[in-house]
Design an enzyme around this catalytic site. Structure first.
Site, PDB file in Angstrom:
ATOM      1  N   THR A 263       4.478   0.960  -4.811  1.00 52.03           N
ATOM      2  CA  THR A 263       3.977  -0.557  -5.000  1.00 52.03           C
ATOM      3  C   THR A 263       4.211  -0.738  -6.317  1.00 52.03           C
ATOM      4  O   THR A 263       4.606  -1.953  -6.883  1.00 52.03           O
ATOM      5  CB  THR A 263       2.603  -0.641  -4.294  1.00 52.03           C
ATOM      6  OG1 THR A 263       3.026  -0.219  -2.846  1.00 52.03           O
ATOM      7  CG2 THR A 263       2.306  -1.956  -4.606  1.00 52.03           C
TER       8      THR A 263
ATOM      9  N   LYS B 115       0.889  -1.148  -0.008  1.00 52.53           N
ATOM     10  CA  LYS B 115      -0.049  -0.046   0.113  1.00 52.53           C
ATOM     11  C   LYS B 115       1.008   1.228  -0.074  1.00 52.53           C
ATOM     12  O   LYS B 115       0.771   2.083   0.717  1.00 52.53           O
ATOM     13  CB  LYS B 115      -0.761  -0.091   1.298  1.00 52.53           C
ATOM     14  CG  LYS B 115      -1.938  -1.198   1.113  1.00 52.53           C
ATOM     15  CD  LYS B 115      -2.777  -1.204   2.607  1.00 52.53           C
ATOM     16  CE  LYS B 115      -3.727  -2.398   2.554  1.00 52.53           C
ATOM     17  NZ  LYS B 115      -4.495  -2.779   1.341  1.00 52.53           N
ATOM     18  N   CYS B 116       1.892   1.395  -0.999  1.00 52.70           N
ATOM     19  CA  CYS B 116       2.822   2.282  -1.016  1.00 52.70           C
ATOM     20  C   CYS B 116       2.709   2.764  -2.415  1.00 52.70           C
ATOM     21  O   CYS B 116       2.495   2.430  -3.272  1.00 52.70           O
ATOM     22  CB  CYS B 116       4.297   1.722  -0.488  1.00 52.70           C
ATOM     23  SG  CYS B 116       5.476   2.772  -0.786  1.00 52.70           S
ATOM     24  N   GLY B 117       3.138   4.243  -2.147  1.00 49.88           N
ATOM     25  CA  GLY B 117       3.258   4.800  -3.864  1.00 49.88           C
ATOM     26  C   GLY B 117       4.293   4.276  -4.759  1.00 49.88           C
ATOM     27  O   GLY B 117       4.225   4.265  -5.990  1.00 49.88           O
TER      28      GLY B 117
END
Length: 181
Positions: A51, A47-49
């Site tokens: 990803t 859930k990361c930018g």
């Protein structure tokens, strides 16, 4: 004689002399698994930018895996709680969204904090043992490139994409080096 029996007395390079768990809960000794390979350790999160870098990592795996590149995803939930899932949820997410076929380890702590940092990342981030390379992991999708000889070559920040010219050139150069006999 099993591989474990054949290699139990072998001295492994420091970057690979760790036993960890795979995402599906099996123990793996990194030296036995990745001996003679170029390894790219990447602390990952769902859930990361960053990803979407899973796509580039999978592309590197497909393009260079047969030549000896091993991509190793290392999930961590230490940066903004961006990897909250269970092992099954992480595996499902990676396969469903990015077709991940490269190796994934179980979720660990990769940064120094009040929590225990896993031994692999204690080594990879050690400034004294790896001068000019070892430094704290600041966010998800940082990458450590290890050569065929087990020596750590470089540490790349999150913004360095797997498909970037810089990363591809480093991987190709590492793959061109002959494994030690």
């Amino acid at each position: 004689m099993s591989i474990a029996e054949e290699t139990k007395d072998k001295e492994w390079p420091a970057a690979l002399d760790f036993t960890m768990q795979t995402l599906d809960g099996k123990e793996v000794h990194l030296g036995e698994k990745y001996d003679g390979k170029v390894v790219l350790f990447v602390n990952v999160a769902s859930k990361c930018g960053y990803t979407p870098q899973y796509k580039g990592l999978q592309e590197l795996h497909k393009k260079y895996g047969k030549e000896g590149l091993a991509i190793v995803g290392v999930p961590s939930n230490q940066f903004g709680g961006q990897e909250p899932g269970t092992a099954d949820e992480i595996a499902t997410f990676c396969e469903k969204n990015y077709g991940v076929e490269f190796d994934m380890l179980s979720k660990v702590n990769v940064k120094r904090s009040e929590e225990d940092q896993c031994p692999l990342y204690q080594y990879l981030t050690d400034k004294e043992k790896l001068p000019g390379i070892g430094s704290d992991v600041k966010w998800n999708f940082e990458k450590f490139l290890v050569g065929r000889d087990g020596e750590v070559i470089a540490h790349y920040g999150s913004s360095v994409k797997p498909e970037s010219k810089e990363m591809v050139a480093a991987v190709e150069e590492a793959l061109a080096a002959k494994p030690a006999e």
